[in-house]
Design a protein around this motif. Structure first.
Motif, mmCIF file in Angstrom:
data_model
loop_
_atom_site.group_PDB
_atom_site.id
_atom_site.type_symbol
_atom_site.label_atom_id
_atom_site.label_comp_id
_atom_site.label_asym_id
_atom_site.label_seq_id
_atom_site.Cartn_x
_atom_site.Cartn_y
_atom_site.Cartn_z
ATOM 1 N N ILE A 1 20.228 74.059 53.460
ATOM 2 C CA ILE A 1 20.877 74.962 52.488
ATOM 3 C C ILE A 1 21.382 76.217 53.205
ATOM 4 N N ALA B 1 22.166 76.521 56.317
ATOM 5 C CA ALA B 1 23.292 76.160 57.194
ATOM 6 C C ALA B 1 24.567 75.989 56.379
ATOM 7 N N GLU B 2 24.440 75.386 55.190
ATOM 8 C CA GLU B 2 25.611 75.148 54.345
ATOM 9 C C GLU B 2 26.238 76.471 53.891
ATOM 10 N N ALA C 1 25.777 79.446 55.330
ATOM 11 C CA ALA C 1 26.263 80.175 56.514
ATOM 12 C C ALA C 1 27.642 79.650 56.907
ATOM 13 N N PHE C 2 27.825 78.343 56.808
ATOM 14 C CA PHE C 2 29.127 77.746 57.152
ATOM 15 C C PHE C 2 30.217 78.317 56.244
#
Lengths: 222, 125
Positions: free
Chosen positions: A15, A17-18, A20-21
């Motif tokens: 979550i 990482a998603e 942050a992307f």
């Protein structure tokens, strides 16, 4: 850390990482539109909204999903266990019933065999010939002027006639011939029938019913 | 500057109607798999920059749709060569989109009808 905790940590990392992307992509696009990196980052965070709140919401949904899957898994395990138990009990019942049936059949067969032996023993004793020779049960002896003298089985005593037996033994050597049927009785062997046969047709039409242990003698004039 | 190179204004864009976010996500993904940022950009562009959603709100909606089986997700390299979570519409999601669109048609027709009948009375008053 156990497996559940490790899985939970992996979900939370995914979550993070998603999200942050998303913020990084938005920042990059804002920089391409002319904003300074710091301004772009600030604008991206504002446009994204409350990052912590959305992260928490996503984690809660992931946790609910995990718990739902665990419940389904637990339910399926219980259902499978119950199914195995029910099938096992059913199998045991069927096996017990089969064994009882087999036992019953064996008992019945044993009783039938014993009854048959008891019923046939006196008859066999009574039919035993006075001579030394004892023919097998259900057979007749043919001797004399026939092509194949010997002992013949009676497949069905009620339907076997003298004519058929003479035909089975290869026929009478020459006509006319004298055929004598010796039959056992309570008092010993005696002549039951004696007849003259002068042709093949006559031989086949003779309808004398044979019985087990009959002895047939065929003689010719010469 | 906005996506069209025009100066950004301080006026807040219309709020996204409650309950329509799921429908827009499903509709956007009906053209193909995409990640959260791509979905946000597409909604922004296709609404001619009128609909301005607080982009973080997409993610709880995406995860809930995934939980309900309307979407599946997988990780792969994006156009910027970074790993991103891509969402794909499932058969159940396609059916859900159909239902949402019908409901939206009913709602928008009803609202339009009310507004059409309400206007003359207001004029008379």
């Amino acid at each position: 850390m156990n497996r559940a905790e490790a899985a939970s940590e992996r979900r939370e990392d995914a979550i993070d990482a998603e999200i942050a992307f998303h913020i990084d992509c938005l920042t990059r696009d804002l920089i391409e539109q002319g904003l300074l990196p710091e301004q772009a980052r600030h604008r991206a965070l504002a446009q994204f909204g409350d990052r912590d709140t959305y992260t928490r919401q996503c984690r809660r949904i992931a946790q609910e999903t995990s718990m739902t899957l665990q419940r389904i898994n637990f339910g399926l395990t219980i259902a499978l266990g119950l199914l195995v138990i029910v099938l096992g009990m059913r199998f045991a019942q069927v096996q017990t019933a089969n064994q009882a049936t087999l036992q019953s059949i064996n008992t019945s067969m044993h009783e039938i065999r014993r009854a048959a032996l008891t019923a046939s023993a006196p008859a066999r004793r009574a039919a035993r010939p006075a001579t030394d020779f004892q023919a097998p049960s259900g057979t007749v002896q043919v001797a004399g002027a026939v092509a194949r003298p010997g002992t013949y089985m009676l497949p069905d005593a009620a339907s076997l006639s003298l004519g058929r037996l003479l035909a089975a033994s290869g026929g009478v050597d020459r006509f006319p011939a004298t055929v004598t049927v010796h039959r056992e009785s309570e008092t010993g062997s005696s002549v039951a029938h004696e007849l003259e046969i002068d042709s093949l047709e006559r031989m086949m039409t003779e309808d004398i019913r044979l019985q087990p242990h009959d002895v047939i003698l065929v003689t010719t004039r010469d | 500057l906005n996506d069209k190179g025009k100066p950004m204004t301080r006026t807040a864009p219309p709020d996204l109607l409650q309950g329509t976010l799921d429908m827009m996500i499903l509709k956007t993904l009906s053209t193909g798999a995409n990640h959260g940022y791509g979905i946000a950009r597409r909604i922004h562009q296709t609404s001619d920059q009128v609909l301005q959603v607080e982009e973080g709100s997409l993610y709880p909606a995406l995860h809930r749709l995934e939980q309900r089986g309307c979407l599946t997700a997988h990780w792969e390299r994006s156009e910027s060569n970074r790993r991103a979570k891509f969402y794909t519409l499932t058969t159940r999601g396609r059916r859900q989109l159909g239902r949402e669109l019908k409901r939206w048609d009913l709602l928008s027709t009803a609202v339009s009808s009310v507004l059409a009948h309400a206007t003359p009375r207001k004029a008379q008053a």
